[in-house]
Write a protein that holds these residues in place. Structure first.
Motif, PDB file in Angstrom:
ATOM      1  N   ARG A 131      46.435  51.870  41.116  1.00 44.68           N
ATOM      2  CA  ARG A 131      45.174  52.124  41.352  1.00 44.68           C
ATOM      3  C   ARG A 131      44.057  51.719  40.558  1.00 44.68           C
ATOM      4  O   ARG A 131      44.193  51.561  39.052  1.00 44.68           O
ATOM      5  N   ILE A 132      43.048  51.178  40.617  1.00 49.33           N
ATOM      6  CA  ILE A 132      42.042  50.949  39.805  1.00 49.33           C
ATOM      7  C   ILE A 132      41.233  52.075  39.228  1.00 49.33           C
ATOM      8  O   ILE A 132      40.606  52.847  40.077  1.00 49.33           O
ATOM      9  N   ASP A 133      41.158  52.139  37.985  1.00 49.47           N
ATOM     10  CA  ASP A 133      40.514  53.325  37.308  1.00 49.47           C
ATOM     11  C   ASP A 133      39.043  52.888  37.035  1.00 49.47           C
ATOM     12  O   ASP A 133      38.329  53.719  37.457  1.00 49.47           O
ATOM     13  N   THR A 134      38.989  51.940  36.252  1.00 44.42           N
ATOM     14  CA  THR A 134      37.428  51.592  35.962  1.00 44.42           C
ATOM     15  C   THR A 134      37.323  50.116  36.082  1.00 44.42           C
ATOM     16  O   THR A 134      38.334  49.054  36.066  1.00 44.42           O
ATOM     17  N   VAL A 135      36.001  49.679  36.436  1.00 44.64           N
ATOM     18  CA  VAL A 135      35.730  48.399  36.518  1.00 44.64           C
ATOM     19  C   VAL A 135      34.386  48.205  35.812  1.00 44.64           C
ATOM     20  O   VAL A 135      33.296  48.925  36.188  1.00 44.64           O
ATOM     21  N   THR A 136      34.102  47.319  34.778  1.00 50.47           N
ATOM     22  CA  THR A 136      32.817  47.134  34.040  1.00 50.47           C
ATOM     23  C   THR A 136      32.538  45.712  34.011  1.00 50.47           C
ATOM     24  O   THR A 136      33.132  44.779  33.265  1.00 50.47           O
ATOM     25  N   PRO A 137      31.417  45.127  34.317  1.00 47.55           N
ATOM     26  CA  PRO A 137      30.777  43.836  34.057  1.00 47.55           C
ATOM     27  C   PRO A 137      30.401  43.792  32.846  1.00 47.55           C
ATOM     28  O   PRO A 137      29.615  44.863  32.457  1.00 47.55           O
ATOM     29  N   VAL A 138      30.337  42.854  32.118  1.00 49.68           N
ATOM     30  CA  VAL A 138      29.817  42.516  31.074  1.00 49.68           C
ATOM     31  C   VAL A 138      29.084  41.222  30.952  1.00 49.68           C
ATOM     32  O   VAL A 138      29.614  40.321  31.326  1.00 49.68           O
ATOM     33  N   ASP A 139      28.063  41.004  30.452  1.00 56.32           N
ATOM     34  CA  ASP A 139      27.075  40.102  30.695  1.00 56.32           C
ATOM     35  C   ASP A 139      27.055  39.133  29.491  1.00 56.32           C
ATOM     36  O   ASP A 139      26.010  38.917  28.865  1.00 56.32           O
ATOM     37  N   GLN A 140      28.160  38.539  29.536  1.00 50.66           N
ATOM     38  CA  GLN A 140      28.516  37.720  28.283  1.00 50.66           C
ATOM     39  C   GLN A 140      27.642  36.119  28.692  1.00 50.66           C
ATOM     40  O   GLN A 140      27.239  35.586  27.615  1.00 50.66           O
ATOM     41  N   LEU A 176      24.449  35.092  29.570  1.00 47.19           N
ATOM     42  CA  LEU A 176      23.228  35.396  29.918  1.00 47.19           C
ATOM     43  C   LEU A 176      22.310  34.453  30.879  1.00 47.19           C
ATOM     44  O   LEU A 176      22.206  33.343  30.522  1.00 47.19           O
ATOM     45  N   TRP A 177      21.837  34.979  31.720  1.00 46.82           N
ATOM     46  CA  TRP A 177      20.704  34.408  32.803  1.00 46.82           C
ATOM     47  C   TRP A 177      21.513  33.471  33.647  1.00 46.82           C
ATOM     48  O   TRP A 177      20.768  32.359  34.254  1.00 46.82           O
ATOM     49  N   SER A 178      22.684  33.367  33.620  1.00 47.85           N
ATOM     50  CA  SER A 178      23.777  32.505  34.364  1.00 47.85           C
ATOM     51  C   SER A 178      23.912  33.476  35.895  1.00 47.85           C
ATOM     52  O   SER A 178      23.670  34.715  35.781  1.00 47.85           O
ATOM     53  N   SER A 179      24.742  32.840  36.656  1.00 46.48           N
ATOM     54  CA  SER A 179      25.371  33.495  37.774  1.00 46.48           C
ATOM     55  C   SER A 179      26.539  33.652  37.600  1.00 46.48           C
ATOM     56  O   SER A 179      27.373  34.034  38.402  1.00 46.48           O
ATOM     57  N   HIS A 180      27.186  33.734  36.248  1.00 47.09           N
ATOM     58  CA  HIS A 180      28.606  34.181  35.936  1.00 47.09           C
ATOM     59  C   HIS A 180      28.733  35.505  35.142  1.00 47.09           C
ATOM     60  O   HIS A 180      27.616  35.892  34.562  1.00 47.09           O
ATOM     61  N   VAL A 181      29.682  36.166  35.201  1.00 49.62           N
ATOM     62  CA  VAL A 181      29.615  37.541  34.556  1.00 49.62           C
ATOM     63  C   VAL A 181      31.303  37.821  34.125  1.00 49.62           C
ATOM     64  O   VAL A 181      32.329  37.219  35.110  1.00 49.62           O
ATOM     65  N   GLU A 182      31.399  38.437  33.157  1.00 49.36           N
ATOM     66  CA  GLU A 182      32.836  38.771  32.725  1.00 49.36           C
ATOM     67  C   GLU A 182      33.019  40.027  33.311  1.00 49.36           C
ATOM     68  O   GLU A 182      32.085  41.021  33.559  1.00 49.36           O
ATOM     69  N   VAL A 183      34.224  40.504  33.632  1.00 45.42           N
ATOM     70  CA  VAL A 183      34.635  41.934  34.060  1.00 45.42           C
ATOM     71  C   VAL A 183      35.814  42.227  33.243  1.00 45.42           C
ATOM     72  O   VAL A 183      36.708  41.623  32.938  1.00 45.42           O
ATOM     73  N   VAL A 184      35.815  43.720  32.909  1.00 45.42           N
ATOM     74  CA  VAL A 184      37.049  44.431  32.613  1.00 45.42           C
ATOM     75  C   VAL A 184      37.474  45.371  33.446  1.00 45.42           C
ATOM     76  O   VAL A 184      36.618  46.300  33.785  1.00 45.42           O
ATOM     77  N   ALA A 185      38.641  45.450  33.825  1.00 46.74           N
ATOM     78  CA  ALA A 185      39.157  46.425  34.788  1.00 46.74           C
ATOM     79  C   ALA A 185      40.346  47.037  34.474  1.00 46.74           C
ATOM     80  O   ALA A 185      41.359  46.518  33.806  1.00 46.74           O
ATOM     81  N   ALA A 186      40.651  48.367  34.358  1.00 45.16           N
ATOM     82  CA  ALA A 186      41.449  49.306  34.004  1.00 45.16           C
ATOM     83  C   ALA A 186      42.237  49.792  35.260  1.00 45.16           C
ATOM     84  O   ALA A 186      41.862  50.305  36.147  1.00 45.16           O
ATOM     85  N   LEU A 187      43.736  49.520  35.201  1.00 40.56           N
ATOM     86  CA  LEU A 187      44.436  50.065  36.274  1.00 40.56           C
ATOM     87  C   LEU A 187      45.577  50.839  35.966  1.00 40.56           C
ATOM     88  O   LEU A 187      46.171  50.678  34.753  1.00 40.56           O
ATOM     89  N   ARG A 188      45.798  51.861  36.593  1.00 43.17           N
ATOM     90  CA  ARG A 188      47.111  52.902  36.151  1.00 43.17           C
ATOM     91  C   ARG A 188      48.348  52.748  37.317  1.00 43.17           C
ATOM     92  O   ARG A 188      47.754  52.545  38.562  1.00 43.17           O
ATOM     93  N   ARG A 189      49.279  53.125  37.072  1.00 41.56           N
ATOM     94  CA  ARG A 189      50.385  53.595  37.949  1.00 41.56           C
ATOM     95  C   ARG A 189      50.893  54.943  37.816  1.00 41.56           C
ATOM     96  O   ARG A 189      50.988  55.446  36.764  1.00 41.56           O
TER      97      ARG A 189
END
Length: 410
Positions: free
Chosen positions: A386-395, A397-410
């Motif tokens: 199950r997906i616990d958290t999802v956080t975008p990180v704007d590494q 800047l001012w582009s259409s790209h984004v970094e993401v960190v997602a935590a999952l648990r069983r």
């Protein structure tokens, strides 16, 4: 000239107009709700002026905005800009039938990028260095850049001299500059290996003239006047020539915080897959023994040297392994309490299949590509996570790209 009303902001940062035939018309640098005057050229539109601006529109931070292809979103106010990055992640997950709560975008400040790649060409007899214009091979000469740290922009005279020294008559060079604790680290791509030896002396002279810490070509350090080191969570790491590094130190710190917070304190053995030079492994070693797997030999060697120098942390075992061809599999996964993976843009399709069948309690996925991340998360969810958290990180800047960190648990 034609007046249009923009329906929405597209995934690449363009304004989108839905036409009567159901097709989308893209208008660069236009925002949702704006009335704009455009020139139509086949299936594309060029913005002439904004007739009725959006309340989300602000003054761009750079005089090159609109010409330089590096930025698409300098004209968007901070709050809607962060919402745009978050929406990129939400939409990518939704395309795979995933609807977790996505947190607010973690933003980085201007002038925070510590690494940039410039293009270098010969314009007749004159060397020219810059960024590509939007959708063009033409280069923009830069007088300023609010994305990069000032020391990176200050490297342009050295890059111009380097281009004049080695650029081919046809084609060009990729010149990557990284700001390290030892100074500027410059790596050149596009130079033939057979030319490296004859350029060794000119490289030495150029590095001394512009006070470069290191000058590399073809993955080999030609001149190393000072160590090209970076600080990762208090540990000094010497970068391999031309090796991968997170573009922003501030974004790296945010991602490191999110990853370490997601790994339970009780985890005794953690695997860091696609570990690079230790962005997460060195942080995770504060609380757990770490198995760090990476396909690039230079990165593995750099992490191994750094790990051997650290004190007061748990052991890091750094190993070279191509995880696309030889993923971590069932028996190996039985020994692991938590997994962190941060693959290239193509994602970790094969590794995710094995993870989905594992009993590892915690998985933390990091990605610079929401689409391939969503694919891999779908695999894990189908396997019972199950997906616990999802956080975008704007590494980026001012582009259409984004970094993401997602935590999952069983």
């Amino acid at each position: 000239m034609t007046e249009l009303v923009i329906d929405r902001l597209g995934h690449r940062g363009d304004g989108v107009v839905l036409q009567p035939d159901g097709k989308s018309l893209f208008v660069p640098y236009a925002l949702a709700g704006e009335t704009v005057d455009v020139d139509l050229q086949g299936g594309t539109a060029r913005l002439n002026r904004v007739v009725v601006p959006s309340p989300d529109r602000i003054e761009a931070a750079c005089r090159h905005f609109g010409t330089c292809g590096g930025c698409m979103l300098q004209h968007v106010a901070p709050a809607p800009y962060g919402d745009f990055k978050r929406r990129l992640v939400i939409d990518a997950l939704a395309d795979r039938g995933l609807t977790p709560e996505v947190g607010e975008t973690r933003l980085v400040p201007a002038q925070s990028r510590r690494r940039a790649t410039f293009a270098g060409i010969m314009a007749g007899r004159h060397p020219f260095v810059g960024f590509n214009e939007r959708a063009s091979h033409r280069l923009v000469s830069l007088d300023e850049c609010p994305v990069m740290k000032p020391d990176i922009l200050a490297a342009l005279p050295a890059l111009t001299a380097l281009t004049g020294l080695i650029a081919p008559r046809k084609g060009g060079l990729d010149l990557t500059v990284t700001l390290t604790t030892g100074g500027l680290d410059v790596s050149v791509a596009g130079i033939a290996a057979r030319d490296v030896d004859r350029l060794r002396l000119p490289f030495i002279e150029l590095a001394a003239r512009f006070d470069l810490a290191r000058l590399s070509a073809g993955g080999e350090a030609i001149v190393e006047r000072r160590a090209a080191t970076i600080n990762i969570d208090g540990i000094m790491v010497t970068l391999p020539p031309g090796g991968f590094l997170q573009a922003s130190e501030e974004a790296e710190a945010i991602m490191g915080e999110l990853v370490t917070a997601a790994v339970p304190a009780k985890a005794k053995r953690v695997a860091d897959l696609y570990s690079g030079v230790g962005t997460f492994a060195l942080r995770l070693a504060r609380h757990a023994e770490v198995l760090a797997l990476e396909g690039e030999a230079g990165a593995v060697a750099a992490l191994d040297r750094a790990a051997r120098s650290m004190t007061g942390r748990h052991r890091i075992s750094a190993e070279r392994r191509d995880l696309a061809r030889r993923p971590l599999i069932d028996k190996e996964l039985e020994k692991i309490d938590a997994i962190v993976f941060d693959p290239p843009r193509a994602g970790a399709a094969e590794q995710s299949q094995w993870l989905s069948r594992s009993k590892v309690p915690t998985i933390v996925a990091v990605s610079c590509n929401p689409a391939t991340l969503a694919r891999d998360l779908r695999t894990l969810v189908d396997g019972g996570y199950r997906i616990d958290t999802v956080t975008p990180v704007d590494q980026f800047l001012w582009s259409s790209h984004v970094e993401v960190v997602a935590a999952l648990r069983r």
